[in-house]
Write a protein that holds these residues in place. Structure first.
Motif, PDB file in Angstrom:
ATOM      1  N   TYR B   5       2.366  30.006  31.400  1.00  0.00           N
ATOM      2  CA  TYR B   5       1.584  30.281  30.694  1.00  0.00           C
ATOM      3  C   TYR B   5       1.550  30.848  29.767  1.00  0.00           C
ATOM      4  N   GLU B  13      -0.667  27.359  26.201  1.00  0.00           N
ATOM      5  CA  GLU B  13       0.152  26.543  26.451  1.00  0.00           C
ATOM      6  C   GLU B  13       0.810  26.603  28.040  1.00  0.00           C
ATOM      7  N   ASN B  46       2.598  21.749  28.460  1.00  0.00           N
ATOM      8  CA  ASN B  46       3.493  21.153  28.395  1.00  0.00           C
ATOM      9  C   ASN B  46       4.420  20.211  29.268  1.00  0.00           C
ATOM     10  N   ALA B 103       3.681  20.344  22.539  1.00  0.00           N
ATOM     11  CA  ALA B 103       3.316  21.427  22.644  1.00  0.00           C
ATOM     12  C   ALA B 103       2.268  22.522  20.840  1.00  0.00           C
TER      13      ALA B 103
END
Lengths: 142, 110
Positions: B5, B13, B46, B103
């Motif tokens: 992440y 994300e 994502n 994303a």
């Protein structure tokens, strides 16, 4: 059983790691039966993984010996078939073989409904201490 | 499955590469719990490299969505691939989990 064009089998302890092994056998099956359309591969593989995960998560040993997961997947000219077994498992609680899909924010309970939506027939049988789910998808290219 | 992440300006994300199944689903739940605990509750997952998801993985996404919302944020998914889209559609969860092409677009409007 007629004209089995490709077949893979697996039997090992019903642990989460076994699911990755089932993925590997599915990939091998498609290598041996490259004519199977992508959509059929995707739906059938998803159903097989759901059924195998169900064994790993829910099968209860009948004795002191641990449950083993068995997967037998095959391709014939007309259909894809999977036999997903729990060896040494107790008889499961009464099974609703056609459950409704949970809605909203439920975090579990979709596995069997998803299998139903993905394959043509789903049957269950118990024989000699083994619970077996038989999934078939036919015809190919539908 | 490889999970990683990155905290951006207004959201975090999480990239999930591989198969989101009963093996990896608990790890995704743990990671989202960590990100939320660290103070970021706007999260985009994502799924560009998520080739496979089963109902355990779907359950994890729903659990993560709840965790993010309880912390005052939201969880959105991006770059959904065909098998994941199929599972979302068959379970009608495509109406619950909002999907974005990328994303970067997931929180682009807020």
């Amino acid at each position: 059983m007629t004209d089995v064009l490709a077949r893979r089998t697996l039997r090992q302890a019903a642990l989460p790691e076994a699911i990755e092994a089932v993925h590997t056998e599915l990939d091998g099956l498609w290598e041996d039966a490259s004519f199977v359309p992508d959509m059929d591969r995707m739906t059938f593989a998803t159903a097989v993984i759901e059924a195998a995960s169900n064994v790993v998560q829910h099968a209860v040993p009948e004795s002191t010996a641990p449950v083993e997961l068995g997967v037998d997947i095959s391709v014939t000219p007309l259909r894809l078939e999977a036999r997903v077994s729990a060896f040494g498992a107790a008889h499961p609680d009464p099974i609703d073989t056609d459950p409704a899909m949970p809605d909203g924010e439920a975090e579990s309970g979709r596995g069997l409904a998803l299998i139903r939506a993905l394959v043509t027939t789903v049957t269950f049988k118990r024989q000699d201490g083994t619970n077996t789910w038989i999934l078939s998808k036919s015809p190919l290219n539908d | 499955m490889d999970l990683s992440y990155e905290v951006k300006d207004s959201y975090a994300e999480i990239t999930a590469a591989g198969r989101l199944n009963m093996v990896s689903a608990p790890k995704l739940r743990e990671l989202v719990a960590e990100v939320v605990a660290a103070g970021t509750s706007r999260i985009v997952i994502n799924l560009q490299e998520t080739a496979f998801m089963d109902s355990s993985g779907l359950g994890a996404l729903i659990g993560c969505l709840k965790a993010a919302r309880q912390a005052g944020g939201d969880l959105r998914i991006a770059a959904v691939q065909p098998q994941v889209q199929m599972v979302l559609g068959l379970t009608s969860m495509d109406k619950v989990l909002t999907s974005y092409p990328s994303a970067a677009e997931a929180f682009g409007d807020d």
